[in-house]
Design a protein around this motif. Structure first.
Motif, PDB file in Angstrom:
ATOM      1  N   VAL A  12      29.043  50.340   2.727  1.00 48.40           N
ATOM      2  CA  VAL A  12      29.203  49.086   2.147  1.00 48.40           C
ATOM      3  C   VAL A  12      29.060  47.955   3.134  1.00 48.40           C
ATOM      4  O   VAL A  12      29.757  47.719   3.972  1.00 48.40           O
ATOM      5  CB  VAL A  12      30.299  49.059   1.377  1.00 48.40           C
ATOM      6  N   PHE A  13      27.754  47.513   2.970  1.00 47.39           N
ATOM      7  CA  PHE A  13      27.493  46.236   3.701  1.00 47.39           C
ATOM      8  C   PHE A  13      27.642  44.898   3.061  1.00 47.39           C
ATOM      9  O   PHE A  13      27.424  44.810   1.877  1.00 47.39           O
ATOM     10  CB  PHE A  13      25.997  46.096   4.353  1.00 47.39           C
ATOM     11  N   ARG A  14      28.274  43.771   3.940  1.00 43.84           N
ATOM     12  CA  ARG A  14      28.072  42.440   3.225  1.00 43.84           C
ATOM     13  C   ARG A  14      27.961  41.429   4.473  1.00 43.84           C
ATOM     14  O   ARG A  14      28.334  41.861   5.524  1.00 43.84           O
ATOM     15  CB  ARG A  14      29.566  42.262   2.543  1.00 43.84           C
ATOM     16  N   ARG A  15      27.548  40.385   3.908  1.00 43.20           N
ATOM     17  CA  ARG A  15      27.198  39.325   4.818  1.00 43.20           C
ATOM     18  C   ARG A  15      28.285  38.120   4.807  1.00 43.20           C
ATOM     19  O   ARG A  15      28.508  37.740   3.572  1.00 43.20           O
ATOM     20  CB  ARG A  15      25.835  38.654   4.847  1.00 43.20           C
ATOM     21  N   CYS A  16      28.866  37.813   5.683  1.00 42.07           N
ATOM     22  CA  CYS A  16      29.982  36.880   5.419  1.00 42.07           C
ATOM     23  C   CYS A  16      29.416  35.452   5.179  1.00 42.07           C
ATOM     24  O   CYS A  16      28.511  34.893   5.912  1.00 42.07           O
ATOM     25  CB  CYS A  16      30.827  36.699   6.719  1.00 42.07           C
ATOM     26  N   CYS A  40      30.464  32.889   8.387  1.00 38.32           N
ATOM     27  CA  CYS A  40      30.196  32.863   9.810  1.00 38.32           C
ATOM     28  C   CYS A  40      28.541  33.578   9.669  1.00 38.32           C
ATOM     29  O   CYS A  40      27.985  33.896  10.673  1.00 38.32           O
ATOM     30  CB  CYS A  40      31.031  33.723  10.797  1.00 38.32           C
ATOM     31  N   GLN A  41      28.052  34.052   8.721  1.00 36.98           N
ATOM     32  CA  GLN A  41      26.960  34.828   8.311  1.00 36.98           C
ATOM     33  C   GLN A  41      26.720  36.193   9.245  1.00 36.98           C
ATOM     34  O   GLN A  41      25.651  36.595   9.186  1.00 36.98           O
ATOM     35  CB  GLN A  41      25.719  33.909   8.944  1.00 36.98           C
ATOM     36  N   GLU A  42      27.919  36.723   9.677  1.00 40.03           N
ATOM     37  CA  GLU A  42      27.780  38.071  10.440  1.00 40.03           C
ATOM     38  C   GLU A  42      27.784  39.144   9.430  1.00 40.03           C
ATOM     39  O   GLU A  42      28.130  38.941   8.139  1.00 40.03           O
ATOM     40  CB  GLU A  42      29.127  38.092  11.455  1.00 40.03           C
ATOM     41  N   HIS A  43      27.060  40.299   9.651  1.00 41.01           N
ATOM     42  CA  HIS A  43      26.855  41.306   8.923  1.00 41.01           C
ATOM     43  C   HIS A  43      28.148  42.196   8.934  1.00 41.01           C
ATOM     44  O   HIS A  43      28.515  42.278  10.303  1.00 41.01           O
ATOM     45  CB  HIS A  43      25.962  42.258   9.292  1.00 41.01           C
ATOM     46  N   VAL A  98      23.185  41.090   1.401  1.00 42.28           N
ATOM     47  CA  VAL A  98      22.557  41.211   2.899  1.00 42.28           C
ATOM     48  C   VAL A  98      21.219  41.533   2.589  1.00 42.28           C
ATOM     49  O   VAL A  98      20.625  42.778   2.522  1.00 42.28           O
ATOM     50  CB  VAL A  98      23.373  42.527   3.711  1.00 42.28           C
ATOM     51  N   ASP A  99      20.275  40.564   2.654  1.00 42.79           N
ATOM     52  CA  ASP A  99      18.708  40.870   2.349  1.00 42.79           C
ATOM     53  C   ASP A  99      18.263  40.327   3.586  1.00 42.79           C
ATOM     54  O   ASP A  99      18.068  39.070   4.146  1.00 42.79           O
ATOM     55  CB  ASP A  99      18.354  39.896   1.134  1.00 42.79           C
ATOM     56  N   PRO A 100      17.826  41.375   4.575  1.00 46.31           N
ATOM     57  CA  PRO A 100      17.213  40.807   5.709  1.00 46.31           C
ATOM     58  C   PRO A 100      15.887  40.228   5.690  1.00 46.31           C
ATOM     59  O   PRO A 100      15.305  39.683   6.562  1.00 46.31           O
ATOM     60  CB  PRO A 100      16.929  42.439   6.320  1.00 46.31           C
TER      61      PRO A 100
END
Length: 96
Positions: free
Chosen positions: A59-63, A66-69, A92-94
């Protein structure tokens, strides 16, 4: 456009190859677990036997702070970098 990414393991079964393990673990693309449908379709298209879902889901999320993955572990939706709450929905859309 990348529809999913991760790691895959194969095993020889009788006269053919099959997928033994598959995950969405890709810290470059950070695909959501919902991308399984794309993975299963691709494996079906080439005729590989496969599991019914990711054998290891990440499970991935972008903060938003601070925008960190982040990789969410044990349902702890808190940024390991700054302590901010992480969203419940994948964000998290690269390509964004």
């Amino acid at each position: 456009m990348v529809l999913s990414a991760g790691e895959i393991g194969f095993v020889r079964e009788a006269d053919r190859w099959a997928v033994s393990e598959v995950s969405n673990q890709s810290t470059g693309y950070c695909p959501d677990i919902s991308s399984w449908s794309e993975v299963s379709r691709a494996l079906d298209d080439v005729g590989l036997a496969r599991p019914s879902c990711f054998t290891h889901e990440v499970v991935f999320r972008r903060c938003p702070g601070c925008q960190e993955h982040n990789i969410v572990r044990e349902d702890d939706f808190v940024c390991v970098f700054c302590g901010s709450d992480l969203p419940e929905a994948w964000n998290v859309d690269p390509t964004a």
